[in-house]
Design an enzyme around this catalytic site. Structure first.
Site, PDB file in Angstrom:
ATOM      1  N   ASP A 108     -29.184 -52.720   7.613  1.00  0.00           N
ATOM      2  CA  ASP A 108     -29.471 -51.971   6.453  1.00  0.00           C
ATOM      3  C   ASP A 108     -27.994 -51.540   5.967  1.00  0.00           C
ATOM      4  OD1 ASP A 108     -32.089 -52.410   6.924  1.00  0.00           O
ATOM      5  OD2 ASP A 108     -32.811 -50.704   7.585  1.00  0.00           O
TER       6      ASP A 108
HETATM    7  N1  URA Z   1     -34.051 -51.348  11.984  1.00  0.00           N
HETATM    8  C1  URA Z   1     -33.931 -50.917  10.699  1.00  0.00           C
HETATM    9  O1  URA Z   1     -34.824 -50.120  10.322  1.00  0.00           O
HETATM   10  N2  URA Z   1     -32.877 -51.085  10.094  1.00  0.00           N
HETATM   11  C2  URA Z   1     -31.480 -51.654  10.585  1.00  0.00           C
HETATM   12  O2  URA Z   1     -30.523 -51.940   9.992  1.00  0.00           O
HETATM   13  C3  URA Z   1     -31.767 -52.243  11.727  1.00  0.00           C
HETATM   14  C4  URA Z   1     -33.116 -51.999  12.706  1.00  0.00           C
END
Ligand code: URA
Length: 253
Positions: A108
Site C-alpha cells: 500500500d
Molecule cells: N497488508 C496490507 O494491509 N497492506 C500492505 O501493504 C500489505 C499487506
C-alpha cells in the site's frame, strides 16, 4: 539465454551507458571495442552474451535481468507510472531504470519495507502464484491491546469484511499494552489491504506496517526508506531454490 544479436547502441543503452544518442557518440569516438577491435558503427550487431564488449578498456558484462531489493518508503505508489503521484520506479537510478523493472506484488502507499523489483517476468509470476505460498512477514503496530487469543484466530483464518476467510497466518506478539501493540504477521497470500483488514476484523487499526521478509529474503537493515540494492548472487539463488517446487499442498481458503 541465447538471445539474438542486437545493435551495440541498444545493448549499451540498456546497460545504462546513456541514451541511444549518447551511446552513438561513445561508439563514434572509438571508445567501444568488440572482441578487442574498435567498432565505430553503433548499428553493428553483436551477440551480447558471447561477444566480449569493452567501453574505455573496461569489460562490460551483459545481463538481461535485474533483481532489486528496495525498502519502499511510505507515500510512494507501488507502480511503474502514475499521472499525479510518485511511484517506486521514480526512486531508481537511470542505469537500473533502463532495465524497465517492475514491482513484484504490491505494498500500500503508506506501507514500508521489502519490495522486489525485476524485469524477470517468469520469476515474478512464480513469486506471486498462490500455490507457492511464499511467506511474507510484516512488522505491524496496531491500536489497542492485542490479546493472545488472536494468535489462534489468525491461525484458523479471519473472516474479512467481504466474507473471505484468510488462509492460516501466524501472529507473534512482540509487545502489547492498552494503547498500542507491536506484532509480526506472516501471510502466504496477498489480498487487498490484507493485514489492515485482518486487524480491523478485531477492532484494531494498523498504525504502521512494514514488510520485513519475503520468502527467503530479509529486508537489508542498511537500506533506509527509499534506498535499494541489487540482490546478491546468493539471495537470488535462495529465491530460485524456494520456488523450485511447491513446498506444500494448497490449503483451501
Ligand atoms: N497488508 C496490507 O494491509 N497492506 C500492505 O501493504 C500489505 C499487506
Amino acid at each position: 539465454m541465447g538471445e539474438a544479436r542486437q545493435r551495440i547502441d541498444r545493448v549499451l543503452s540498456h546497460l545504462g551507458f546513456g541514451t541511444r544518442k549518447e551511446v552513438k557518440a561513445l561508439v563514434r569516438a572509438g571508445r567501444v571495442r568488440v572482441n578487442q577491435a574498435v567498432v565505430r558503427d553503433a548499428s553493428a550487431h553483436i551477440d551480447p552474451v558471447r561477444d566480449q564488449l569493452e567501453v574505455d578498456g573496461v569489460s562490460v558484462h551483459y545481463r538481461r535481468h535485474i533483481y532489486l531489493m528496495m525498502n519502499k518508503p511510505s507515500g510512494v505508489l507501488t507502480a511503474t507510472r502514475d499521472e499525479r503521484q510518485p511511484v517506486v520506479t521514480d526512486l531508481l537510478e537511470p542505469e537500473h531504470r533502463a532495465f524497465e523493472p517492475f514491482p513484484v506484488g504490491r505494498l500500500d502507499k503508506d506501507t514500508e519495507g521489502l519490495l522486489l523489483l525485476t524485469n524477470d517476468g517468469a520469476l515474478a509470476h512464480r513469486l506471486l502464484l498462490p500455490r507457492f505460498h511464499v511467506p511474507k512477514v510484516y512488522y505491524v503496530r496496531v491500536s489497542g491491546y492485542v490479546r493472545t487469543d488472536l494468535e489462534d484466530a489468525f491461525q484458523t483464518g479471519v473472516r474479512l469484511d467481504d466474507g473471505y476467510v484468510t488462509m492460516p497466518a501466524q501472529l507473534r506478539i512482540l509487545q502489547a499494552d492498552h494503547a498500542t501493540s507491536e506484532v509480526e504477521v506472516t501471510l502466504t497470500e496477498g489480498k487487498y489491504h490484507q493485514v489492515k483488514r485482518m486487524f480491523a476484523a478485531f477492532g484494531h487499526t494498523v498504525l504502521y506496517l512494514k514488510r520485513i521478509r519475503m520468502g527467503p529474503l530479509d529486508l537489508d537493515p542498511v537500506l533506509e526508506p527509499g534506498a535499494y540494492r541489487e540482490l546478491t548472487e546468493a539471495e537470488l539463488a535462495m529465491l530460485r531454490q524456494s520456488l523450485d517446487e511447491p513446498s506444500r499442498e494448497p490449503v483451501d481458503g
